[in-house]
Design a protein around this motif. Sequence first.
Motif, PDB file in Angstrom:
ATOM      1  N   LYS A  81       0.826  -1.210   0.000  1.00  0.00           N
ATOM      2  CA  LYS A  81       0.000   0.000   0.000  1.00  0.00           C
ATOM      3  C   LYS A  81       0.860   1.261   0.000  1.00  0.00           C
ATOM      4  O   LYS A  81       0.361   2.360  -0.228  1.00  0.00           O
ATOM      5  CB  LYS A  81      -0.928   0.002   1.214  1.00  0.00           C
ATOM      6  CG  LYS A  81      -0.208   0.051   2.563  1.00  0.00           C
ATOM      7  CD  LYS A  81      -1.204   0.033   3.713  1.00  0.00           C
ATOM      8  CE  LYS A  81      -0.496   0.088   5.062  1.00  0.00           C
ATOM      9  NZ  LYS A  81      -1.460   0.076   6.191  1.00  0.00           N
ATOM     10  N   TYR A  82       2.151   1.092   0.259  1.00  0.00           N
ATOM     11  CA  TYR A  82       3.053   2.254   0.286  1.00  0.00           C
ATOM     12  C   TYR A  82       3.695   2.522  -1.070  1.00  0.00           C
ATOM     13  O   TYR A  82       4.400   3.505  -1.244  1.00  0.00           O
ATOM     14  CB  TYR A  82       4.146   2.038   1.335  1.00  0.00           C
ATOM     15  CG  TYR A  82       3.616   1.837   2.730  1.00  0.00           C
ATOM     16  CD1 TYR A  82       3.046   2.893   3.437  1.00  0.00           C
ATOM     17  CD2 TYR A  82       3.651   0.575   3.335  1.00  0.00           C
ATOM     18  CE1 TYR A  82       2.540   2.705   4.718  1.00  0.00           C
ATOM     19  CE2 TYR A  82       3.152   0.380   4.614  1.00  0.00           C
ATOM     20  CZ  TYR A  82       2.598   1.447   5.290  1.00  0.00           C
ATOM     21  OH  TYR A  82       2.102   1.258   6.555  1.00  0.00           O
ATOM     22  N   ASP A  83       3.459   1.656  -2.042  1.00  0.00           N
ATOM     23  CA  ASP A  83       4.039   1.843  -3.371  1.00  0.00           C
ATOM     24  C   ASP A  83       3.285   2.951  -4.097  1.00  0.00           C
ATOM     25  O   ASP A  83       2.056   2.928  -4.194  1.00  0.00           O
ATOM     26  CB  ASP A  83       3.945   0.542  -4.171  1.00  0.00           C
ATOM     27  CG  ASP A  83       4.557   0.682  -5.553  1.00  0.00           C
ATOM     28  OD1 ASP A  83       5.771   0.892  -5.634  1.00  0.00           O
ATOM     29  OD2 ASP A  83       3.800   0.601  -6.540  1.00  0.00           O
ATOM     30  N   ASP A  84       4.021   3.958  -4.591  1.00  0.00           N
ATOM     31  CA  ASP A  84       3.391   5.101  -5.239  1.00  0.00           C
ATOM     32  C   ASP A  84       3.614   5.106  -6.747  1.00  0.00           C
ATOM     33  O   ASP A  84       3.427   6.135  -7.411  1.00  0.00           O
ATOM     34  CB  ASP A  84       3.917   6.407  -4.637  1.00  0.00           C
ATOM     35  CG  ASP A  84       5.434   6.572  -4.849  1.00  0.00           C
ATOM     36  OD1 ASP A  84       6.074   5.614  -5.347  1.00  0.00           O
ATOM     37  OD2 ASP A  84       5.962   7.642  -4.505  1.00  0.00           O
ATOM     38  N   SER A  85       4.019   3.989  -7.321  1.00  0.00           N
ATOM     39  CA  SER A  85       4.326   3.955  -8.749  1.00  0.00           C
ATOM     40  C   SER A  85       3.069   3.991  -9.609  1.00  0.00           C
ATOM     41  O   SER A  85       3.107   4.412 -10.764  1.00  0.00           O
ATOM     42  CB  SER A  85       5.119   2.686  -9.086  1.00  0.00           C
ATOM     43  OG  SER A  85       4.301   1.532  -8.947  1.00  0.00           O
ATOM     44  N   GLY A  86       1.946   3.544  -9.066  1.00  0.00           N
ATOM     45  CA  GLY A  86       0.740   3.450  -9.868  1.00  0.00           C
ATOM     46  C   GLY A  86       0.728   2.242 -10.780  1.00  0.00           C
ATOM     47  O   GLY A  86      -0.199   2.056 -11.570  1.00  0.00           O
ATOM     48  N   LEU A  87       1.759   1.412 -10.691  1.00  0.00           N
ATOM     49  CA  LEU A  87       1.862   0.227 -11.531  1.00  0.00           C
ATOM     50  C   LEU A  87       1.438  -1.015 -10.758  1.00  0.00           C
ATOM     51  O   LEU A  87       1.592  -1.089  -9.542  1.00  0.00           O
ATOM     52  CB  LEU A  87       3.301   0.041 -12.020  1.00  0.00           C
ATOM     53  CG  LEU A  87       3.863   1.114 -12.954  1.00  0.00           C
ATOM     54  CD1 LEU A  87       5.349   0.882 -13.173  1.00  0.00           C
ATOM     55  CD2 LEU A  87       3.137   1.116 -14.282  1.00  0.00           C
ATOM     56  N   THR A  88       0.913  -1.978 -11.474  1.00  0.00           N
ATOM     57  CA  THR A  88       0.607  -3.273 -10.896  1.00  0.00           C
ATOM     58  C   THR A  88       1.607  -4.291 -11.436  1.00  0.00           C
ATOM     59  O   THR A  88       2.344  -4.014 -12.390  1.00  0.00           O
ATOM     60  CB  THR A  88      -0.817  -3.725 -11.265  1.00  0.00           C
ATOM     61  OG1 THR A  88      -0.880  -3.958 -12.683  1.00  0.00           O
ATOM     62  CG2 THR A  88      -1.841  -2.660 -10.884  1.00  0.00           C
ATOM     63  N   ALA A  89       1.621  -5.474 -10.840  1.00  0.00           N
ATOM     64  CA  ALA A  89       2.483  -6.542 -11.344  1.00  0.00           C
ATOM     65  C   ALA A  89       2.141  -6.868 -12.793  1.00  0.00           C
ATOM     66  O   ALA A  89       3.022  -7.138 -13.616  1.00  0.00           O
ATOM     67  CB  ALA A  89       2.344  -7.778 -10.464  1.00  0.00           C
ATOM     68  N   VAL A  90       0.856  -6.801 -13.120  1.00  0.00           N
ATOM     69  CA  VAL A  90       0.417  -7.065 -14.499  1.00  0.00           C
ATOM     70  C   VAL A  90       0.965  -6.003 -15.445  1.00  0.00           C
ATOM     71  O   VAL A  90       1.407  -6.317 -16.559  1.00  0.00           O
ATOM     72  CB  VAL A  90      -1.128  -7.111 -14.574  1.00  0.00           C
ATOM     73  CG1 VAL A  90      -1.590  -7.227 -16.020  1.00  0.00           C
ATOM     74  CG2 VAL A  90      -1.666  -8.275 -13.755  1.00  0.00           C
ATOM     75  N   ASP A  91       0.949  -4.724 -15.013  1.00  0.00           N
ATOM     76  CA  ASP A  91       1.512  -3.646 -15.833  1.00  0.00           C
ATOM     77  C   ASP A  91       2.975  -3.924 -16.153  1.00  0.00           C
ATOM     78  O   ASP A  91       3.419  -3.768 -17.303  1.00  0.00           O
ATOM     79  CB  ASP A  91       1.419  -2.300 -15.101  1.00  0.00           C
ATOM     80  CG  ASP A  91      -0.004  -1.801 -14.968  1.00  0.00           C
ATOM     81  OD1 ASP A  91      -0.829  -2.134 -15.852  1.00  0.00           O
ATOM     82  OD2 ASP A  91      -0.293  -1.096 -13.990  1.00  0.00           O
TER      83      ASP A  91
END
Length: 276
Positions: A177-187
């Motif tokens: 929840k602290y990741d701010d990249s906006g990316l998912t593993a699928v991305d």
Amino acid sequence: MGNVLADLFGNGFKQPRIINEYFCEGCQSHVKVQLLPVLGGPDKGQLQEFKIGCKCPDKALAMEIEKNVEMLKKDRFFRYFNRNSLMNDDLKSATFESYQPTTSLQEKVKSLCMAYARNFNLKKGQQPKNLLIFGETGIGKSHLSISILKVVMEKEYSGLFISLPLLLTLIKNTYSKYDDSGLTAVDILNKMKEIDLLVIDDMGAEAGSNHDIQKIFELLDSRLGKPTIFTTNLKHDQFTEVFGKRNTSRILKNTFILKLDGIDYRKKDVNIEVWN
């Protein structure tokens, strides 16, 4: 409607009329070309051609918006990897010119890597093979891989160098929840699937969990038919034990193996004998 327009434009009114009808191949619509009066400005009341029913302008605008969104996603993807890259300065500046072979085998492998980069072409019927560069730590596997990548990218192909441990860490970070990249593993996996030449560096003993093995399998499976360079210091049996037969089988498909020898260049200026 004609009477209303006549009242609006007065004596300057010209009767609208259809001058052509056709089927637009671009948007698959029936189009009428009409002469309609201009509603305002210095040409008010004058007839001008309008295409009624053609959706091509809307389609072009939608495609442009989609293209811009995709470019933003791509830019965010590469900024994410650059921001989290663990690549040291030596590797960032690596080129074929700066790679100095110390053995005849290194000389041969360098020549083969240069030929691979020089002949790299993704035109139909010219699909490059994968490369697997195997050898001990510190003898130039990563250096040669990056050198290939730089030459290929000069041909305006997309390329990415990523160490496997870092890749697995970045994928796991997307679950936080602290990741701010906006990316998912699928991305991440989808973007890596699209890259023309991907280098997966340092395929060592770090990947061992079921989650790691599954993500590696997904990536390798998605890139079947696209050239990938792998580097590892594991022998075949060790590699199979760590990554499994399924992953090893996919890596070996359409792959040319290059073996490097030599002494760890990181130790060349160190009096290592004192340590023993």
